[in-house]
Design a protein around this motif. Sequence first.
Motif, PDB file in Angstrom:
ATOM      1  N   PHE A   1       0.875  -1.160   0.055  1.00 16.47           N
ATOM      2  CA  PHE A   1      -0.054   0.077  -0.068  1.00 16.47           C
ATOM      3  C   PHE A   1       0.792   1.214   0.185  1.00 16.47           C
ATOM      4  O   PHE A   1       1.953   1.162   0.566  1.00 16.47           O
ATOM      5  N   PRO A   2       0.417   2.415  -0.654  1.00 19.54           N
ATOM      6  CA  PRO A   2       1.332   3.564  -0.430  1.00 19.54           C
ATOM      7  C   PRO A   2       1.582   3.875   0.771  1.00 19.54           C
ATOM      8  O   PRO A   2       2.784   4.545   0.901  1.00 19.54           O
ATOM      9  N   TRP A   3       0.843   3.839   1.850  1.00 22.37           N
ATOM     10  CA  TRP A   3       1.275   4.391   3.243  1.00 22.37           C
ATOM     11  C   TRP A   3       2.151   3.452   3.709  1.00 22.37           C
ATOM     12  O   TRP A   3       2.587   3.706   4.780  1.00 22.37           O
ATOM     13  N   ARG A   4       2.389   2.239   3.175  1.00 24.97           N
ATOM     14  CA  ARG A   4       3.519   1.489   3.750  1.00 24.97           C
ATOM     15  C   ARG A   4       4.901   1.833   2.951  1.00 24.97           C
ATOM     16  O   ARG A   4       6.083   1.174   3.400  1.00 24.97           O
ATOM     17  N   LYS A   5       4.819   2.697   2.117  1.00 22.90           N
ATOM     18  CA  LYS A   5       6.160   3.234   1.324  1.00 22.90           C
ATOM     19  C   LYS A   5       6.408   4.703   1.837  1.00 22.90           C
ATOM     20  O   LYS A   5       5.596   5.369   2.459  1.00 22.90           O
ATOM     21  N   PRO A   6       7.800   4.713   1.653  1.00 23.56           N
ATOM     22  CA  PRO A   6       8.118   6.101   1.970  1.00 23.56           C
ATOM     23  C   PRO A   6       7.451   7.450   1.146  1.00 23.56           C
ATOM     24  O   PRO A   6       6.885   6.823   0.089  1.00 23.56           O
ATOM     25  N   GLY A   7       7.477   8.511   1.777  1.00 25.05           N
ATOM     26  CA  GLY A   7       6.812   9.695   0.595  1.00 25.05           C
ATOM     27  C   GLY A   7       5.664  10.248   1.131  1.00 25.05           C
ATOM     28  O   GLY A   7       5.347  11.199   0.765  1.00 25.05           O
ATOM     29  N   MET A   8       4.993   9.725   2.323  1.00 26.34           N
ATOM     30  CA  MET A   8       3.670  10.152   2.817  1.00 26.34           C
ATOM     31  C   MET A   8       4.030  11.237   4.139  1.00 26.34           C
ATOM     32  O   MET A   8       5.028  10.882   4.980  1.00 26.34           O
ATOM     33  N   SER A   9       3.195  12.037   4.049  1.00 24.70           N
ATOM     34  CA  SER A   9       3.371  13.148   5.233  1.00 24.70           C
ATOM     35  C   SER A   9       2.902  12.541   6.565  1.00 24.70           C
ATOM     36  O   SER A   9       2.154  11.646   6.338  1.00 24.70           O
ATOM     37  N   LEU A  10       3.302  12.751   7.526  1.00 29.34           N
ATOM     38  CA  LEU A  10       2.662  12.087   8.844  1.00 29.34           C
ATOM     39  C   LEU A  10       1.337  12.466   9.048  1.00 29.34           C
ATOM     40  O   LEU A  10       0.475  11.927   9.356  1.00 29.34           O
ATOM     41  N   TYR A  11       0.994  13.901   8.660  1.00 27.27           N
ATOM     42  CA  TYR A  11      -0.459  14.072   8.714  1.00 27.27           C
ATOM     43  C   TYR A  11      -1.257  13.026   7.559  1.00 27.27           C
ATOM     44  O   TYR A  11      -2.347  12.417   8.259  1.00 27.27           O
TER      45      TYR A  11
END
Length: 240
Positions: free
Chosen positions: A45-55
Motif C-alpha cells: 500500500f502507498p502508506w507502507r512506502k516512504p513519501g507520505m507526510s505524518l498528516y
Amino acid sequence: MPQRIPKHLSRRHSAETRALAIEPAHVQWFVNQVEAWYKEQGRSFPWRKPGMSLYQLLIIELLLQRTRAETVNRFHAGFFLHYPDWNSLARANRMDLEAALKPFGLYRRRAKVFQILASAVVGTGGELPRSVEDLGALPGLGPYMVNAVLMYRDGAPVPLLDGGVARVLERFFGPRELVDIRDDPYLHCLEERILELSKEPSEINWGIIDISALICMKNITHCHLCVLSKKCPNNRYGLS
DNA sequence: GTCCTGTAGC
DNA sequence: GCTACTGGAC
C-alpha cells in the motif's frame, strides 16, 4: 497469613504468567515465519512506502478503523486532493468534509473527529506531541493510533494490535483474558515479546495484519496457505 | 447478512 | 462490558 490480592491484579498477573510461559523459541519461530512471509506475500500500500507526510499517515490510519484497507486504498488520494494538510481540515466546511468521507463510512463521526483533531494540532503549531501521554490525550487517538504514530514517526518497536491481529495471536498462542483487546494483559504481554524479537517493527506488524486479512480470516481460514499452520493449534488444514 | 488495521460514551 | 458509528465488498 497470605496477603489478599485484588481480583483485577491477580487476573493480570495470571495472564502475564501465561504469556511469559510460552517458549522463547516458539515466539521466535512465529516472528521468523511471519516476517519471511511478509517479504514475499505481504500487501503493498502507498502508506507502507516512504513519501507520505505524518498528516497523511495519521489520517489514513484513522480511515482504516473498521474499514477495509482496499477501500482506503481506492479513495484516499481523492480525499487528500481536497484536504492536503491539518489547516485545510481545520478550516473545512463540515458538510463538504462529510461528503468527502462518505466512501469510507463512519463519515459523520470521522468529520467531527478530524476537525477537532485538526484544530488541536493547528493550535499547537501544526506539530504532533512527542510523548505517549500527550498523543493519547488528542481527540480520536486511542492506544492503536498512538502506537501507529510512534511506529511511523519514530520507528518505535510497538505493536499494532487490532481485531484481526488479536484473532491471529489467539488462534496461534491461546485466548485473551478480557473482552476488550485494548486492556488485555495477555495480548499486550505477548505483543511485547513479539516486537522484542522482531528486527523491523513495521514488517512484523503488517505481516500479522496481512495474515489476518488474507489467510486467517474471521469465518474462513486458509490454513493450507498459512506459514504458521505447522505449529498452529487451530490448524484446519485438511478440514477446510 | 457479515466483516473491516478502533474509539469513546455509557 | 456493550454499543453506536457508516459504507463498501463479498
